[in-house]
Design a protein around this motif. Structure first.
Motif, PDB file in Angstrom:
ATOM      1  N   GLY A  96      43.951  64.745  35.023  1.00  0.00           N
ATOM      2  CA  GLY A  96      42.704  64.540  34.292  1.00  0.00           C
ATOM      3  C   GLY A  96      41.571  65.489  34.628  1.00  0.00           C
ATOM      4  N   PHE A  97      41.883  66.772  34.921  1.00  0.00           N
ATOM      5  CA  PHE A  97      40.778  67.682  35.211  1.00  0.00           C
ATOM      6  C   PHE A  97      40.860  69.025  34.473  1.00  0.00           C
ATOM      7  CE2 PHE A  97      43.769  68.956  38.510  1.00  0.00           C
ATOM      8  CZ  PHE A  97      43.547  70.321  38.686  1.00  0.00           C
ATOM      9  N   ILE A  98      41.518  69.049  33.329  1.00  0.00           N
ATOM     10  CA  ILE A  98      41.625  70.293  32.556  1.00  0.00           C
ATOM     11  C   ILE A  98      40.240  70.858  32.222  1.00  0.00           C
ATOM     12  CG2 ILE A  98      42.280  71.255  30.299  1.00  0.00           C
ATOM     13  CD1 ILE A  98      44.668  71.038  31.968  1.00  0.00           C
ATOM     14  N   ARG A  99      39.370  70.045  31.654  1.00  0.00           N
ATOM     15  CA  ARG A  99      38.054  70.539  31.239  1.00  0.00           C
ATOM     16  C   ARG A  99      37.218  71.015  32.420  1.00  0.00           C
ATOM     17  NH1 ARG A  99      34.914  67.253  26.866  1.00  0.00           N
ATOM     18  NH2 ARG A  99      34.555  69.282  25.936  1.00  0.00           N
ATOM     19  N   ALA A 100      37.274  70.308  33.540  1.00  0.00           N
ATOM     20  CA  ALA A 100      36.483  70.686  34.710  1.00  0.00           C
ATOM     21  C   ALA A 100      37.012  71.964  35.354  1.00  0.00           C
ATOM     22  CB  ALA A 100      36.480  69.552  35.730  1.00  0.00           C
ATOM     23  N   GLY A 101      38.327  72.169  35.287  1.00  0.00           N
ATOM     24  CA  GLY A 101      38.927  73.366  35.877  1.00  0.00           C
ATOM     25  C   GLY A 101      39.303  73.232  37.338  1.00  0.00           C
TER      26      GLY A 101
END
Length: 110
Positions: A96-101
């Protein structure tokens, strides 16, 4: 001569499972060859670690949301200070951290 209490403590340390390593993680989605010689597959559950042997399986837990996934080490890295793991895009998506990078994770051998 070692006292009984020291011997018991040494036995507990030797037989206890390795404690979790925690730190930063990021993701990458290249299609080039990894350090192990296999082609990087962004859809696979794989990761890069600086020193763990190729093939090592780790349970990675995202400290921000509690999600976890098992990945296999097949590459070397990360080469960014403060990070302990680079994950495939698929593993990052499950965590769950694709957008945050990047995120904070804890690792345990699986």
């Amino acid at each position: 001569m070692v006292s009984a209490s020291v011997a018991a403590l040494l036995l507990a340390v030797v037989t206890a499972p390795a404690s979790a390593q925690c730190g930063g993680a990021s993701w990458y989605a290249l299609t080039s060859k990894t350090a192990s010689g296999e082609r990087m597959n962004p859809a696979a559950m794989t990761a890069a670690h600086r020193t763990l042997p190729f093939g090592t399986k780790l349970r990675v837990t995202n400290k921000r949301n509690g999600r976890s996934v098992v990945v296999r080490i097949n590459d070397r890295g990360p080469f960014v200070r403060g990070r302990i793991l680079d994950l495939s895009k698929a593993a990052a998506a499950k965590l769950g951290f694709i957008r945050a990078g990047h995120t904070r994770v804890c690792l345990q051998r699986s």
